[in-house]
Write an enzyme that holds these catalytic residues in place. Structure first.
Site, PDB file in Angstrom:
ATOM      1  N   VAL A 103       1.124  -0.875   3.107  1.00 58.98           N
ATOM      2  CA  VAL A 103       1.637   0.450   3.464  1.00 58.98           C
ATOM      3  C   VAL A 103       0.510   1.486   3.445  1.00 58.98           C
ATOM      4  O   VAL A 103       0.761   2.677   3.424  1.00 58.98           O
ATOM      5  CB  VAL A 103       2.774   0.857   2.487  1.00 58.98           C
ATOM      6  CG1 VAL A 103       3.968  -0.081   2.624  1.00 58.98           C
ATOM      7  CG2 VAL A 103       2.295   0.882   1.027  1.00 58.98           C
ATOM      8  N   ASP A 104      -0.754   0.987   3.455  1.00 55.50           N
ATOM      9  CA  ASP A 104      -1.888   1.888   3.216  1.00 55.50           C
ATOM     10  C   ASP A 104      -2.528   2.468   4.478  1.00 55.50           C
ATOM     11  O   ASP A 104      -3.417   3.323   4.390  1.00 55.50           O
ATOM     12  CB  ASP A 104      -2.956   1.177   2.361  1.00 55.50           C
ATOM     13  CG  ASP A 104      -3.371  -0.194   2.925  1.00 55.50           C
ATOM     14  OD1 ASP A 104      -3.430  -0.335   4.168  1.00 55.50           O
ATOM     15  OD2 ASP A 104      -3.636  -1.115   2.124  1.00 55.50           O
ATOM     16  N   HIS A 119       6.633  -3.193   6.055  1.00 52.31           N
ATOM     17  CA  HIS A 119       7.207  -2.530   4.874  1.00 52.31           C
ATOM     18  C   HIS A 119       7.016  -1.014   4.917  1.00 52.31           C
ATOM     19  O   HIS A 119       7.063  -0.351   3.886  1.00 52.31           O
ATOM     20  CB  HIS A 119       6.596  -3.115   3.588  1.00 52.31           C
ATOM     21  CG  HIS A 119       7.058  -4.516   3.295  1.00 52.31           C
ATOM     22  ND1 HIS A 119       6.389  -5.387   2.460  1.00 52.31           N
ATOM     23  CD2 HIS A 119       8.163  -5.198   3.722  1.00 52.31           C
ATOM     24  CE1 HIS A 119       7.048  -6.532   2.392  1.00 52.31           C
ATOM     25  NE2 HIS A 119       8.115  -6.457   3.151  1.00 52.31           N
ATOM     26  N   CYS A 130      18.514  13.169   5.199  1.00 55.74           N
ATOM     27  CA  CYS A 130      18.584  13.642   6.585  1.00 55.74           C
ATOM     28  C   CYS A 130      17.511  13.015   7.483  1.00 55.74           C
ATOM     29  O   CYS A 130      17.407  13.360   8.659  1.00 55.74           O
ATOM     30  CB  CYS A 130      18.505  15.171   6.635  1.00 55.74           C
ATOM     31  SG  CYS A 130      16.873  15.827   6.279  1.00 55.74           S
ATOM     32  N   CYS A 149      13.020  17.747   0.191  1.00 50.89           N
ATOM     33  CA  CYS A 149      13.200  18.043   1.609  1.00 50.89           C
ATOM     34  C   CYS A 149      13.487  19.528   1.791  1.00 50.89           C
ATOM     35  O   CYS A 149      14.404  20.059   1.164  1.00 50.89           O
ATOM     36  CB  CYS A 149      14.356  17.190   2.152  1.00 50.89           C
ATOM     37  SG  CYS A 149      14.703  17.517   3.882  1.00 50.89           S
ATOM     38  N   GLY A 189      -4.642 -12.786   2.623  1.00 53.43           N
ATOM     39  CA  GLY A 189      -4.386 -12.057   1.379  1.00 53.43           C
ATOM     40  C   GLY A 189      -2.943 -11.742   1.072  1.00 53.43           C
ATOM     41  O   GLY A 189      -2.642 -10.624   0.645  1.00 53.43           O
ATOM     42  N   THR A 190      -2.067 -12.720   1.257  1.00 51.34           N
ATOM     43  CA  THR A 190      -0.683 -12.499   0.814  1.00 51.34           C
ATOM     44  C   THR A 190      -0.211 -13.695   0.008  1.00 51.34           C
ATOM     45  O   THR A 190      -0.558 -14.839   0.311  1.00 51.34           O
ATOM     46  CB  THR A 190       0.276 -12.234   1.996  1.00 51.34           C
ATOM     47  OG1 THR A 190       1.619 -12.147   1.474  1.00 51.34           O
ATOM     48  CG2 THR A 190       0.232 -13.303   3.067  1.00 51.34           C
ATOM     49  N   SER A 191       0.600 -13.401  -1.016  1.00 48.96           N
ATOM     50  CA  SER A 191       1.120 -14.476  -1.867  1.00 48.96           C
ATOM     51  C   SER A 191       2.266 -15.218  -1.177  1.00 48.96           C
ATOM     52  O   SER A 191       2.645 -16.304  -1.603  1.00 48.96           O
ATOM     53  CB  SER A 191       1.602 -13.899  -3.201  1.00 48.96           C
ATOM     54  OG  SER A 191       2.625 -12.946  -2.971  1.00 48.96           O
TER      55      SER A 191
HETATM   56  P1  OAD Z   1       0.609  -9.961  -3.728  1.00 48.56           P
HETATM   57  O1  OAD Z   1       0.040  -9.103  -4.798  1.00 48.56           O
HETATM   58  O2  OAD Z   1       1.870 -10.673  -4.013  1.00 48.56           O
HETATM   59  O3  OAD Z   1      -0.458 -11.069  -3.302  1.00 48.56           O
HETATM   60  C1  OAD Z   1      -1.796 -10.743  -3.011  1.00 48.56           C
HETATM   61  C2  OAD Z   1      -2.491 -11.984  -2.508  1.00 48.56           C
HETATM   62  O4  OAD Z   1      -3.826 -11.645  -2.179  1.00 48.56           O
HETATM   63  C3  OAD Z   1      -2.556 -13.138  -3.526  1.00 48.56           C
HETATM   64  O5  OAD Z   1      -2.193 -14.357  -2.893  1.00 48.56           O
HETATM   65  C4  OAD Z   1      -4.029 -13.162  -3.935  1.00 48.56           C
HETATM   66  O6  OAD Z   1      -4.468 -14.479  -4.246  1.00 48.56           O
HETATM   67  C5  OAD Z   1      -4.693 -12.637  -2.669  1.00 48.56           C
HETATM   68  N1  OAD Z   1      -6.001 -11.973  -2.868  1.00 48.56           N
HETATM   69  C6  OAD Z   1      -6.408 -11.183  -3.881  1.00 48.56           C
HETATM   70  N2  OAD Z   1      -7.647 -10.720  -3.672  1.00 48.56           N
HETATM   71  C7  OAD Z   1      -8.051 -11.212  -2.482  1.00 48.56           C
HETATM   72  C8  OAD Z   1      -9.245 -11.092  -1.697  1.00 48.56           C
HETATM   73  N3  OAD Z   1     -10.277 -10.337  -2.094  1.00 48.56           N
HETATM   74  N4  OAD Z   1      -9.295 -11.756  -0.514  1.00 48.56           N
HETATM   75  C9  OAD Z   1      -8.260 -12.532  -0.094  1.00 48.56           C
HETATM   76  N5  OAD Z   1      -7.117 -12.671  -0.790  1.00 48.56           N
HETATM   77  C10 OAD Z   1      -7.006 -12.030  -1.963  1.00 48.56           C
HETATM   78  O7  OAD Z   1       0.714  -9.053  -2.417  1.00 48.56           O
HETATM   79  P2  OAD Z   1       1.589  -9.300  -1.089  1.00 48.56           P
HETATM   80  O8  OAD Z   1       1.653 -10.744  -0.757  1.00 48.56           O
HETATM   81  O9  OAD Z   1       1.077  -8.363  -0.077  1.00 48.56           O
HETATM   82  O10 OAD Z   1       6.493  -5.259  -0.971  1.00 48.56           O
HETATM   83  O11 OAD Z   1       2.999  -8.821  -1.595  1.00 48.56           O
HETATM   84  C11 OAD Z   1       4.088  -8.824  -0.698  1.00 48.56           C
HETATM   85  C12 OAD Z   1       4.983  -7.653  -0.983  1.00 48.56           C
HETATM   86  O12 OAD Z   1       5.345  -7.665  -2.379  1.00 48.56           O
HETATM   87  C13 OAD Z   1       4.350  -6.293  -0.783  1.00 48.56           C
HETATM   88  O13 OAD Z   1       4.368  -5.862   0.551  1.00 48.56           O
HETATM   89  C14 OAD Z   1       5.224  -5.418  -1.635  1.00 48.56           C
HETATM   90  C15 OAD Z   1       5.364  -6.292  -2.861  1.00 48.56           C
HETATM   91  O14 OAD Z   1       6.531  -6.132  -3.605  1.00 48.56           O
HETATM   92  C16 OAD Z   1       7.116  -4.079  -0.984  1.00 48.56           C
HETATM   93  O15 OAD Z   1       6.673  -3.123  -1.571  1.00 48.56           O
HETATM   94  C17 OAD Z   1       8.396  -4.066  -0.216  1.00 48.56           C
END
Ligand code: OAD
Length: 250
Positions: A103-104, A119, A130, A149, A189-191
């Site tokens: 969201v950055d 997200h 509103c 608001c 970079g997502t879990s």
């Molecule tokens: P997470 O914090 O769950 O996962 C971050 C991932 O990035 C992990 O798999 C790390 O191993 C990996 N990581 C960390 N440093 C890294 C680097 N330098 N290079 C590559 N990978 C790296 O974050 P998200 O998967 O984005 O939702 O989380 C998903 C959602 O959970 C977010 O959008 C947010 C959160 O609750 C909402 O706010 C709705």
């Protein structure tokens, strides 16, 4: 299967049409902590207590303590090498979209023009009553106990998807379309544990896309659908791929 940047570059040259699917890990090198793991935001704040829409509606002052901290970090951040590499891939005509859970706003700052914010965005405020929107600026950080608001007096919230809220319909439709038509999905970079976002790579895989994953550690995608896994930090991995594509320094 563990792969090399050279192999990923070869695949991109052969197939083209990459769609990136990104998470908090790509912004860690921009100084924004991820959600899970050691320094993760959810280690400090219980998401059900601070990131559920019902918490926001009943205790906006408490939730704004976390939102202010997040906002301050985001407003200070600049794109990482990995963000810039995705910008360069688009410029070279090799990347058609970025689907991000972040969201950055850093993908747009790095030059990507087709960014699907699954997200939402912390760079906008929205009124839950509103729907009036406005920018999340530095000034917002000093409004105590929280901004309201001007039209209806409701506590404003960043225009992000809280737990208990639905994904914006347009973002979901665009993401589905990109995921089902790409030749390569580049997951960075997502879990992969938050749904429905985590369905997107599975959708791409079912439609025959090659799945390339960059992460410092394996995820649920890795053994299930990933064809090529590049272990390590996002910026270093992306720089090596760009180098092998002959796009370094672009
Ligand atoms: P997470 O914090 O769950 O996962 C971050 C991932 O990035 C992990 O798999 C790390 O191993 C990996 N990581 C960390 N440093 C890294 C680097 N330098 N290079 C590559 N990978 C790296 O974050 P998200 O998967 O984005 O939702 O989380 C998903 C959602 O959970 C977010 O959008 C947010 C959160 O609750 C909402 O706010 C709705």
């Amino acid at each position: 299967m563990e792969t090399s940047p050279k192999e990923v570059a070869r695949l991109i040259k052969e197939k083209g049409q990459v769609v990136a699917f990104t998470g908090a890990g790509i912004s860690v090198e921009s100084g924004i902590p991820a959600f899970r793991g050691g320094q993760g935001l959810w280690e400090k704040y219980d998401p059900m207590e601070y990131a559920h829409i019902s918490s926001f509606l009943t205790e906006p002052e408490k939730v704004w303590c976390m939102l202010r901290e997040m906002g301050e970090t985001i407003l200070k951040a600049a794109p990482s090498g990995a963000h810039k590499a995705l910008g360069a891939l688009e410029k070279a005509g090799l990347l058609s979209a970025v689907i991000t859970q972040n969201v950055d706003g850093l993908h747009q700052m790095a030059g990507n023009t087709n960014v699907i914010e699954y997200h939402g965005s912390h760079r906008r405020l929205i009124c839950p009553t509103c729907s009036k929107t406005g920018p999340f600026t530095d000034e917002v950080l000093s409004v105590m106990p929280f901004p309201v608001c001007e039209r209806c007096g409701t506590a404003l919230k960043p225009d992000v998807v809280f737990f208990g809220e639905g994904i914006p319909v347009a973002a979901m439709a665009r993401a589905d379309q990109e995921a089902t038509s790409c030749k390569i999905m580049l997951i960075i970079g997502t879990s992969g544990v938050v749904y429905p976002a985590a369905d997107i790579p599975f959708m791409a895989s079912r439609m025959g896309a090659k799945i390339v994953e960059i992460n410092v550690s394996p995820t649920p995608f890795t053994s299930a659908i990933t064809h090529h896994f590049l272990g390590g930090g996002a910026s270093e991995a992306m720089a090596a791929i760009l180098d092998d594509l002959g796009l370094a320094g672009v």
